[in-house]
Design a protein around this motif. Structure first.
Motif, PDB file in Angstrom:
ATOM      1  N   ILE A   3       0.858  -1.193   0.000  1.00  0.00           N
ATOM      2  CA  ILE A   3       0.000   0.000   0.000  1.00  0.00           C
ATOM      3  C   ILE A   3       0.894   1.245   0.000  1.00  0.00           C
ATOM      4  O   ILE A   3       1.948   1.245   0.634  1.00  0.00           O
ATOM      5  CB  ILE A   3      -0.961  -0.056   1.217  1.00  0.00           C
ATOM      6  N   PHE A   4       0.480   2.267  -0.755  1.00  0.00           N
ATOM      7  CA  PHE A   4       1.235   3.520  -0.776  1.00  0.00           C
ATOM      8  C   PHE A   4       0.330   4.659  -0.330  1.00  0.00           C
ATOM      9  O   PHE A   4      -0.847   4.458  -0.078  1.00  0.00           O
ATOM     10  CB  PHE A   4       1.829   3.788  -2.173  1.00  0.00           C
ATOM     11  N   GLU A   5       0.899   5.870  -0.259  1.00  0.00           N
ATOM     12  CA  GLU A   5       0.312   7.089   0.319  1.00  0.00           C
ATOM     13  C   GLU A   5       0.426   6.995   1.841  1.00  0.00           C
ATOM     14  O   GLU A   5      -0.161   6.114   2.479  1.00  0.00           O
ATOM     15  CB  GLU A   5      -1.150   7.347  -0.083  1.00  0.00           C
ATOM     16  N   SER A   6       1.155   7.943   2.400  1.00  0.00           N
ATOM     17  CA  SER A   6       1.407   7.885   3.847  1.00  0.00           C
ATOM     18  C   SER A   6       0.106   7.882   4.649  1.00  0.00           C
ATOM     19  O   SER A   6       0.011   7.222   5.689  1.00  0.00           O
ATOM     20  CB  SER A   6       2.317   9.037   4.282  1.00  0.00           C
ATOM     21  N   GLY A   7      -0.917   8.596   4.176  1.00  0.00           N
ATOM     22  CA  GLY A   7      -2.187   8.609   4.907  1.00  0.00           C
ATOM     23  C   GLY A   7      -2.854   7.247   4.893  1.00  0.00           C
ATOM     24  O   GLY A   7      -3.348   6.761   5.929  1.00  0.00           O
ATOM     25  N   ALA A   8      -2.873   6.613   3.719  1.00  0.00           N
ATOM     26  CA  ALA A   8      -3.480   5.287   3.618  1.00  0.00           C
ATOM     27  C   ALA A   8      -2.694   4.284   4.460  1.00  0.00           C
ATOM     28  O   ALA A   8      -3.285   3.439   5.157  1.00  0.00           O
ATOM     29  CB  ALA A   8      -3.523   4.843   2.160  1.00  0.00           C
ATOM     30  N   CYS A   9      -1.369   4.390   4.413  1.00  0.00           N
ATOM     31  CA  CYS A   9      -0.526   3.465   5.195  1.00  0.00           C
ATOM     32  C   CYS A   9      -0.762   3.687   6.686  1.00  0.00           C
ATOM     33  O   CYS A   9      -0.863   2.719   7.466  1.00  0.00           O
ATOM     34  CB  CYS A   9       0.947   3.679   4.874  1.00  0.00           C
ATOM     35  N   LEU A  10      -0.860   4.949   7.097  1.00  0.00           N
ATOM     36  CA  LEU A  10      -1.090   5.240   8.513  1.00  0.00           C
ATOM     37  C   LEU A  10      -2.434   4.658   8.958  1.00  0.00           C
ATOM     38  O   LEU A  10      -2.526   4.027  10.025  1.00  0.00           O
ATOM     39  CB  LEU A  10      -1.060   6.755   8.749  1.00  0.00           C
ATOM     40  N   LEU A  11      -3.455   4.844   8.156  1.00  0.00           N
ATOM     41  CA  LEU A  11      -4.775   4.318   8.547  1.00  0.00           C
ATOM     42  C   LEU A  11      -4.782   2.793   8.532  1.00  0.00           C
ATOM     43  O   LEU A  11      -5.464   2.157   9.350  1.00  0.00           O
ATOM     44  CB  LEU A  11      -5.859   4.897   7.630  1.00  0.00           C
ATOM     45  N   HIS A  12      -4.015   2.197   7.636  1.00  0.00           N
ATOM     46  CA  HIS A  12      -3.866   0.736   7.640  1.00  0.00           C
ATOM     47  C   HIS A  12      -3.267   0.283   8.978  1.00  0.00           C
ATOM     48  O   HIS A  12      -3.769  -0.662   9.599  1.00  0.00           O
ATOM     49  CB  HIS A  12      -2.980   0.321   6.465  1.00  0.00           C
ATOM     50  N   LEU A  13      -2.239   0.983   9.413  1.00  0.00           N
ATOM     51  CA  LEU A  13      -1.628   0.627  10.708  1.00  0.00           C
ATOM     52  C   LEU A  13      -2.586   0.907  11.864  1.00  0.00           C
ATOM     53  O   LEU A  13      -2.632   0.158  12.846  1.00  0.00           O
ATOM     54  CB  LEU A  13      -0.322   1.403  10.908  1.00  0.00           C
ATOM     55  N   ALA A  14      -3.360   1.979  11.727  1.00  0.00           N
ATOM     56  CA  ALA A  14      -4.263   2.372  12.822  1.00  0.00           C
ATOM     57  C   ALA A  14      -5.323   1.303  13.083  1.00  0.00           C
ATOM     58  O   ALA A  14      -5.819   1.181  14.215  1.00  0.00           O
ATOM     59  CB  ALA A  14      -4.913   3.713  12.499  1.00  0.00           C
ATOM     60  N   ARG A  15      -5.645   0.530  12.057  1.00  0.00           N
ATOM     61  CA  ARG A  15      -6.644  -0.534  12.261  1.00  0.00           C
ATOM     62  C   ARG A  15      -6.098  -1.664  13.112  1.00  0.00           C
ATOM     63  O   ARG A  15      -6.834  -2.499  13.596  1.00  0.00           O
ATOM     64  CB  ARG A  15      -7.112  -1.061  10.905  1.00  0.00           C
ATOM     65  N   LYS A  16      -4.784  -1.666  13.310  1.00  0.00           N
ATOM     66  CA  LYS A  16      -4.169  -2.753  14.080  1.00  0.00           C
ATOM     67  C   LYS A  16      -4.075  -2.458  15.561  1.00  0.00           C
ATOM     68  O   LYS A  16      -3.737  -3.337  16.351  1.00  0.00           O
ATOM     69  CB  LYS A  16      -2.733  -3.017  13.572  1.00  0.00           C
ATOM     70  N   SER A  17      -4.318  -1.215  15.965  1.00  0.00           N
ATOM     71  CA  SER A  17      -4.057  -0.865  17.360  1.00  0.00           C
ATOM     72  C   SER A  17      -4.955   0.272  17.819  1.00  0.00           C
ATOM     73  O   SER A  17      -5.002   1.326  17.167  1.00  0.00           O
ATOM     74  CB  SER A  17      -2.591  -0.442  17.511  1.00  0.00           C
ATOM     75  N   ASP A  18      -5.608   0.072  18.964  1.00  0.00           N
ATOM     76  CA  ASP A  18      -6.453   1.174  19.443  1.00  0.00           C
ATOM     77  C   ASP A  18      -5.620   2.296  20.061  1.00  0.00           C
ATOM     78  O   ASP A  18      -6.156   3.342  20.418  1.00  0.00           O
ATOM     79  CB  ASP A  18      -7.577   0.697  20.367  1.00  0.00           C
ATOM     80  N   VAL A  19      -4.292   2.106  20.153  1.00  0.00           N
ATOM     81  CA  VAL A  19      -3.434   3.248  20.516  1.00  0.00           C
ATOM     82  C   VAL A  19      -3.537   4.320  19.415  1.00  0.00           C
ATOM     83  O   VAL A  19      -3.485   5.517  19.691  1.00  0.00           O
ATOM     84  CB  VAL A  19      -1.962   2.794  20.671  1.00  0.00           C
ATOM     85  N   LEU A  20      -3.701   3.858  18.176  1.00  0.00           N
ATOM     86  CA  LEU A  20      -3.707   4.782  17.047  1.00  0.00           C
ATOM     87  C   LEU A  20      -5.110   5.240  16.659  1.00  0.00           C
ATOM     88  O   LEU A  20      -5.268   6.294  16.039  1.00  0.00           O
ATOM     89  CB  LEU A  20      -3.036   4.118  15.828  1.00  0.00           C
ATOM     90  N   MET A  21      -6.109   4.417  17.004  1.00  0.00           N
ATOM     91  CA  MET A  21      -7.476   4.789  16.603  1.00  0.00           C
ATOM     92  C   MET A  21      -8.465   4.194  17.599  1.00  0.00           C
ATOM     93  O   MET A  21      -8.482   2.975  17.810  1.00  0.00           O
ATOM     94  CB  MET A  21      -7.763   4.266  15.193  1.00  0.00           C
TER      95      MET A  21
END
Ligand SMILES: N[C@@H](CCC(=O)N[C@@H](CS)C(=O)NCC(=O)O)C(=O)O
Length: 214
Positions: free
Chosen positions: A70-88
């Motif tokens: 996956i590319f685009e830093s925003g898309a990548c960040l949101l992809h990671l955010a789905r893995k941890s409630d620290v991020l979302m």
């Protein structure tokens, strides 16, 4: 533990952008969430077809997660955010507001600040983007005067992205915006940011050493 996440950056960049290359957003997120990750590299100077296959504009970052690329830093960040409630936050409202503010950072602030920055760098004294940028910064100052964090009164990926967009020195130094400055000091004091930034600087310093050795 085997890393399934790889954050991709350049093998080297000139000194100017170091500490601001956008793979830092993903390093920071992974550090916040305690996710195991590796850093992969693509050539900065001689961009290969295999790079464009994974990032169609020949930019960084991009992210591989198992068989997902996956590319685009925003898309990548949101992809990671789905893995941890620290991020979302996991509430429907908390998720929606995290998405909203990540996109706002990119599409309402960075969309203006990056062309403004390039124009002022080129010495354009009549920088036509200045009023537009100041208006966006003034509006975000009003938001940050009323809250410590963008979503749910706690840190999230929304703050990570917003702070990364606002911390660019020329943007940060533009006008007197005390709530924005206090927000940046609060978000950038996080150990995960400090580590991610230090790791990125070390990554490019090691590249200098390799280049000097021939
Ligand atoms: N919208 C992209 C922008 C990516 C971007 O501007 N990357 C810079 C590094 S921070 C880059 O690759 N610059 C080299 C180039 O554009 O050729 C994202 O957020 O991922």
């Amino acid at each position: 533990m085997t890393e399934t996440l790889t954050i991709w950056s350049f093998d080297w960049v000139p000194p100017g952008p170091r500490g601001f290359v956008r793979d830092l957003r993903l390093r920071w997120a992974a550090e916040e969430a305690g996710l195991d990750y590796a850093v992969g590299t693509v050539a900065f100077e001689d961009r290969q077809a295999s790079h464009f296959e994974r990032q169609p504009f020949g930019q960084v970052p991009f992210l591989t997660d198992g068989d997902i690329t996956i590319f685009e830093s925003g898309a990548c960040l949101l992809h990671l955010a789905r893995k941890s409630d620290v991020l979302m936050p996991r509430s429907a409202r908390g998720e929606a507001e995290t998405l909203q503010w990540v996109i706002a950072a990119l599409n309402s602030i960075e969309m203006v600040s990056v062309p403004w920055w390039f124009l002022q760098l080129s010495g354009d004294r009549e920088n036509g983007m200045a009023g537009w940028l100041d208006s966006r910064l003034t509006h975000i100052e009003g938001i940050l005067a009323d809250r410590a964090w963008l979503v749910d009164d706690r840190f999230s990926a929304a703050d990570l992205m917003m702070a990364d967009v606002l911390r660019v020195p020329d943007v940060r130094g533009r006008g007197d915006r005390p709530a924005t400055e206090a927000y940046l000091q609060r978000v950038l004091a996080r150990p995960a940011f400090t580590k991610a930034r230090a790791d990125q600087l070390a990554h490019f310093a090691a590249a200098d050493t390799r280049r000097a050795a021939g």
